[in-house]
Design an enzyme around this catalytic site. Structure first.
Site, PDB file in Angstrom:
ATOM      1  N   GLU A  84       0.828  -1.202   0.000  1.00 48.97           N
ATOM      2  CA  GLU A  84       0.000   0.000   0.000  1.00 48.97           C
ATOM      3  C   GLU A  84       0.866   1.256   0.000  1.00 48.97           C
ATOM      4  OE1 GLU A  84      -4.095  -1.427   2.095  1.00 48.97           O
ATOM      5  OE2 GLU A  84      -2.519  -0.880   3.485  1.00 48.97           O
ATOM      6  N   CYS A  97       3.405   8.625   0.542  1.00 50.35           N
ATOM      7  CA  CYS A  97       4.023   7.763   1.540  1.00 50.35           C
ATOM      8  C   CYS A  97       4.130   6.375   0.910  1.00 50.35           C
ATOM      9  CB  CYS A  97       3.117   7.742   2.774  1.00 50.35           C
ATOM     10  SG  CYS A  97       3.609   6.536   4.015  1.00 50.35           S
ATOM     11  N   CYS A 104       6.521  -6.549   7.227  1.00 52.91           N
ATOM     12  CA  CYS A 104       7.565  -5.990   8.093  1.00 52.91           C
ATOM     13  C   CYS A 104       7.895  -7.005   9.173  1.00 52.91           C
ATOM     14  CB  CYS A 104       7.058  -4.698   8.740  1.00 52.91           C
ATOM     15  SG  CYS A 104       8.322  -3.830   9.690  1.00 52.91           S
ATOM     16  N   CYS A 108       6.615  -4.202  15.952  1.00 51.80           N
ATOM     17  CA  CYS A 108       6.117  -3.172  16.876  1.00 51.80           C
ATOM     18  C   CYS A 108       4.694  -3.524  17.304  1.00 51.80           C
ATOM     19  CB  CYS A 108       6.153  -1.789  16.239  1.00 51.80           C
ATOM     20  SG  CYS A 108       7.832  -1.293  15.801  1.00 51.80           S
ATOM     21  N   CYS A 111       1.420  -1.743  15.589  1.00 48.83           N
ATOM     22  CA  CYS A 111       1.424  -1.437  14.147  1.00 48.83           C
ATOM     23  C   CYS A 111       0.840  -2.592  13.333  1.00 48.83           C
ATOM     24  CB  CYS A 111       2.851  -1.163  13.692  1.00 48.83           C
ATOM     25  SG  CYS A 111       2.978  -0.673  11.964  1.00 48.83           S
ATOM     26  N   GLU A 148      10.613  -1.558   6.895  1.00 52.20           N
ATOM     27  CA  GLU A 148      11.665  -0.790   7.563  1.00 52.20           C
ATOM     28  C   GLU A 148      12.707  -0.412   6.500  1.00 52.20           C
ATOM     29  OE1 GLU A 148      12.496   0.764  10.368  1.00 52.20           O
ATOM     30  OE2 GLU A 148      14.433   1.092   9.433  1.00 52.20           O
ATOM     31  N   CYS A 322      -1.135   6.473   9.701  1.00 45.37           N
ATOM     32  CA  CYS A 322       0.110   5.865  10.199  1.00 45.37           C
ATOM     33  C   CYS A 322      -0.186   4.566  10.929  1.00 45.37           C
ATOM     34  CB  CYS A 322       0.806   6.775  11.198  1.00 45.37           C
ATOM     35  SG  CYS A 322       1.253   8.355  10.553  1.00 45.37           S
TER      36      CYS A 322
END
Ligand code: SAH
Length: 332
Positions: A84, A97, A104, A108, A111, A148, A322
């Site tokens: 995305e 973005c 990932c 975290c 997230c 990342e 975010c």
């Protein structure tokens, strides 16, 4: 062929191998960076060459538009994987973005991008393709989508040189931000390149106890080491650091946290972006800090002389804010 991944020099070499003059490389680079989606569009190339060049740039297969006009784009890559990207319309211009990995592995706790793990790195061409094929020219790029960027270091730095290439988009690296969860050795490596790129560090806590709870990477590179590497980044690049701070109710949003963060950053060339936590399906135990807590936190930081803003929540109604991006399409 991942043509978008190639520098002008590499394309020139490729042309020579195809028995063509080297200047064809510059022509192909020009077409690619103007957004050509197939060699058939490259009308100044000989027909045989057009037929020899096969490539499939990232393609938007779904576009959702938020109430605030933010757009979430689902890109399909050549091998069928999807990522995305988010297009934001500001008065000062457009920002995209983009994602740097399919999924990932940083884990975290708050997230969505980490849910489902990581499938693979993107190439620089695939990162660039999201910029070139988002449907509009953009003024700024932030590497803050899925993944990342500093784990995919070579593709990230190659992307920076491609987007900055005078023969292509020629985007100033001052208009590019790289976000990281805090891979200290890679921050140091990036600083050595002395690029004028803004580095945005996802800090989210001023102390190791709290940060350990939220971000597994902190056990490897604790807060002091991270801040030290950011000092070095500033010394080498003269770019003011940005720290992202997701505000989570009763976890990292107390006045004690604000004071500790103020002490940590006081006197340093830094800007703090406070981001009220966005809801993530599967992560319900974390709740966003209530607005008064965010205001109190911001005021405490400002009182310490730390430059602070509260980030607007763009695109949250379409899971584009975010931390809401993910590998798999989520049924809404
Ligand atoms: N891996 C990089 C790039 C991702 S940037 C990094 O960690 O910086 C995505 C930003 O959104 C990061 O600052 C991340 O911490 C933040 N984020 C993640 N989940 C969030 C959520 N649920 N609400 C608000 N921000 C979130």
């Amino acid at each position: 062929m991942d043509l978008l991944n190639q520098t002008p020099q590499e394309l020139a070499g490729m042309m020579r191998e195809l028995g063509q003059p080297a200047y064809r490389g510059a022509q192909v680079f020009d077409w690619l960076h103007k957004g050509a989606r197939s060699a058939g569009e490259m009308t100044n190339l000989p027909k045989a060459l057009r037929e020899a060049l096969q490539f499939t740039p990232p393609t938007v297969v779904e576009r959702q538009v938020s109430r605030d006009k933010t757009e979430k784009l689902l890109f399909r890559l050549e091998d069928g994987q999807t990522v995305e990207a988010v297009l934001m319309h500001y008065q000062t211009g457009k920002t995209i973005c983009v994602s740097t990995q399919v999924g990932c592995r940083q884990g975290c706790a708050f997230c969505a991008s980490t849910i489902g793990g990581m499938a693979r790195d993107l190439t620089a061409g695939e990162i660039l393709g999201q910029v070139l094929h988002c449907g509009t020219p953009v003024d700024r790029v932030v590497l803050m989508g899925i993944g990342e960027p500093l784990e995919n270091f070579d593709a990230t730095t190659r992307f920076l040189s491609l987007i900055n290439d005078p023969a292509g988009r020629n985007m100033s690296l001052r208009n590019v931000t790289v976000s990281t969860c805090g891979l200290v050795p890679r921050i140091l490596e990036l600083s050595e390149l002395r690029l004028p790129v803004t580095l945005s560090v996802s800090l989210h806590a001023p102390d190791n106890e709290t940060r350990d709870l939220l971000m597994p990477i902190n056990r490897k590179y604790p807060v002091e080491e991270l801040i030290h590497s950011c000092e070095i980044y500033f010394d080498k690049t003269c770019r003011r650091m940005t720290y992202e701070y997701v505000m989570i109710d009763a976890i990292n949003d107390t006045l004690g946290h604000a004071r500790a963060l103020g002490l940590l950053l006081k006197g340093r060339p830094a800007h703090v972006n406070l981001i009220p936590l966005n809801a993530v399906a599967g992560r319900e135990s974390f709740r966003p800090s209530p607005a008064p807590a965010v205001e109190r936190f911001a005021a405490a930081l400002s009182a310490k002389g730390v430059s602070t803003t509260v980030r607007r929540r763009l695109g949250s109604d379409i899971q584009a804010a975010c931390g809401q991006l993910r590998r798999e399409r989520l049924a809404l």
